[in-house]
Motif scaffolding. Structure first.
Motif, PDB file in Angstrom:
ATOM      1  N   ARG A  28       0.929  -1.246   0.038  1.00  0.00           N
ATOM      2  CA  ARG A  28       0.069   0.066   0.161  1.00  0.00           C
ATOM      3  C   ARG A  28       0.935   1.273   0.020  1.00  0.00           C
ATOM      4  O   ARG A  28       1.708   1.359   0.897  1.00  0.00           O
ATOM      5  CB  ARG A  28      -1.021  -0.044   1.216  1.00  0.00           C
ATOM      6  CG  ARG A  28      -2.200   1.087   1.219  1.00  0.00           C
ATOM      7  CD  ARG A  28      -3.038   0.882   2.236  1.00  0.00           C
ATOM      8  NE  ARG A  28      -3.753  -0.228   1.956  1.00  0.00           N
ATOM      9  CZ  ARG A  28      -4.026  -1.405   2.933  1.00  0.00           C
ATOM     10  NH1 ARG A  28      -3.446  -1.336   4.127  1.00  0.00           N
ATOM     11  NH2 ARG A  28      -4.778  -2.095   2.472  1.00  0.00           N
ATOM     12  N   GLU A  60      -3.188   4.704  -3.041  1.00  0.00           N
ATOM     13  CA  GLU A  60      -4.265   5.472  -2.304  1.00  0.00           C
ATOM     14  C   GLU A  60      -3.620   6.745  -2.353  1.00  0.00           C
ATOM     15  O   GLU A  60      -2.501   7.014  -2.521  1.00  0.00           O
ATOM     16  CB  GLU A  60      -4.559   5.124  -1.041  1.00  0.00           C
ATOM     17  CG  GLU A  60      -5.146   3.688  -1.008  1.00  0.00           C
ATOM     18  CD  GLU A  60      -5.591   3.271   0.316  1.00  0.00           C
ATOM     19  OE1 GLU A  60      -6.580   2.552   0.485  1.00  0.00           O
ATOM     20  OE2 GLU A  60      -4.828   3.120   1.299  1.00  0.00           O
ATOM     21  N   ARG A 231      -8.740   5.638  -3.336  1.00  0.00           N
ATOM     22  CA  ARG A 231      -8.178   4.796  -4.030  1.00  0.00           C
ATOM     23  C   ARG A 231      -7.880   5.634  -5.490  1.00  0.00           C
ATOM     24  O   ARG A 231      -8.534   6.437  -5.998  1.00  0.00           O
ATOM     25  CB  ARG A 231      -8.888   3.606  -4.554  1.00  0.00           C
ATOM     26  CG  ARG A 231      -8.819   2.581  -3.422  1.00  0.00           C
ATOM     27  CD  ARG A 231      -9.361   1.395  -3.802  1.00  0.00           C
ATOM     28  NE  ARG A 231      -8.806   0.734  -5.096  1.00  0.00           N
ATOM     29  CZ  ARG A 231      -8.098  -0.234  -4.981  1.00  0.00           C
ATOM     30  NH1 ARG A 231      -7.809  -0.898  -3.978  1.00  0.00           N
ATOM     31  NH2 ARG A 231      -7.409  -0.890  -6.118  1.00  0.00           N
TER      32      ARG A 231
END
Length: 277
Positions: A28, A60, A231
């Motif tokens: 991430r 993100e 996102r």
């Protein structure tokens, strides 16, 4: 009989494939910045480039036009996202010129303070912090900007990904590429791709050239983005935003080769791809 059973068991173990290990969860990566980051959707472009090179990534972002890192430190949105989502990497990009003190001494001091505060919050969740550089067209201003950005990143304990001098060199030698958007200031497709390749090089090593088909909004002037976590491939807030981004293999290869050549000239020792932690 026991011997035959043992032989049969050994034979079965040889011909039966072992259970494949489950794939690792995607890494991430949180992008925080402004229109310099969302024009062309850098987070989604980087994620697609990484995935095309075998790195599972979930990008993100907290992006808003004209935003500063000081605003993000003050509103707590990044700290909340770090604590809740626990990204492995935080990419910070300041508003253009702020670290160069173009708006006055107080502005660059606020920017430095914000970098330090956000980097500390990232380290609290063991995230790696990268400061993605901005750019200036004037040669003297560009050199000064790189020096200021690098110093600010060092002071914050973050890694610096330089853009301005590289952009100046590449745009001089390859002026036909779409470096800037129609307004002549914001990133065009080539500059967005340049940013993505530089980030990939910092995190994983120089990528292989691949065709990129990206199912994500291609943001421009009227992005509709606000400073909330989303996102990179989420549907755009504004209808009419192009929903797809495309880079041909030749486009990617052209920039990868140029950046690889520049990297080798700067550091002749072969780079070992590193994994972000």
């Amino acid at each position: 009989m026991r011997r035959w059973i043992l032989l049969a068991a050994l034979w079965l173990s040889a011909v039966t494939p072992a259970c494949a290990a489950p794939p690792a969860p995607p890494q991430r990566i949180l992008f925080v910045g402004n229109s310099l980051t969302y024009y062309g959707n850098l987070p989604a472009t980087f994620a697609a480039l990484a995935q095309a090179n075998g790195h599972a990534v979930e990008a993100e972002m907290i992006l808003e036009g004209g935003a500063t890192l000081s605003e993000r430190l003050a509103d707590g949105s990044v700290q909340t996202a770090l604590a809740g989502r626990r990204p492995q990497v935080l990419v910070l990009q300041e508003r253009g010129g702020d670290l160069l003190c173009l708006g006055g001494r107080q502005r660059c001091e606020q920017s430095q303070h914000a970098l330090q505060g956000l980097a500390e919050a990232a380290r609290a969740v063991q995230a790696r912090v990268l400061v993605l550089g901005t750019y200036q067209a004037n040669a003297q201003a560009s050199a000064a900007l790189v020096e200021k950005e690098a110093a600010a990143a060092r002071q914050a304990g973050a890694e610096y990904v330089e853009i301005s001098q590289t952009l100046a060199d590449l745009s001089r030698h390859q002026p036909d590429l779409p470096w800037y958007a129609e307004d002549g200031m914001h990133p065009g497709p080539a500059l967005t791709l340049l940013d993505a390749i530089k980030l990939h090089h910092a995190l994983y090593g120089m990528p292989e050239a691949r065709t990129l088909e990206i199912d994500a909004p291609r943001y421009g002037a009227n992005s509709g983005l606000q400073a909330v976590l989303r996102r990179a491939d989420a549907a755009a807030p504004n209808a009419g935003t192009p929903p797809h981004i495309h880079y041909e293999h030749a486009q990617v290869e052209r920039l990868v080769r140029a950046l690889d050549h520049a990297a080798r000239a700067t550091d002749p020792a072969p780079a070992t791809p590193s994994s972000a932690h």
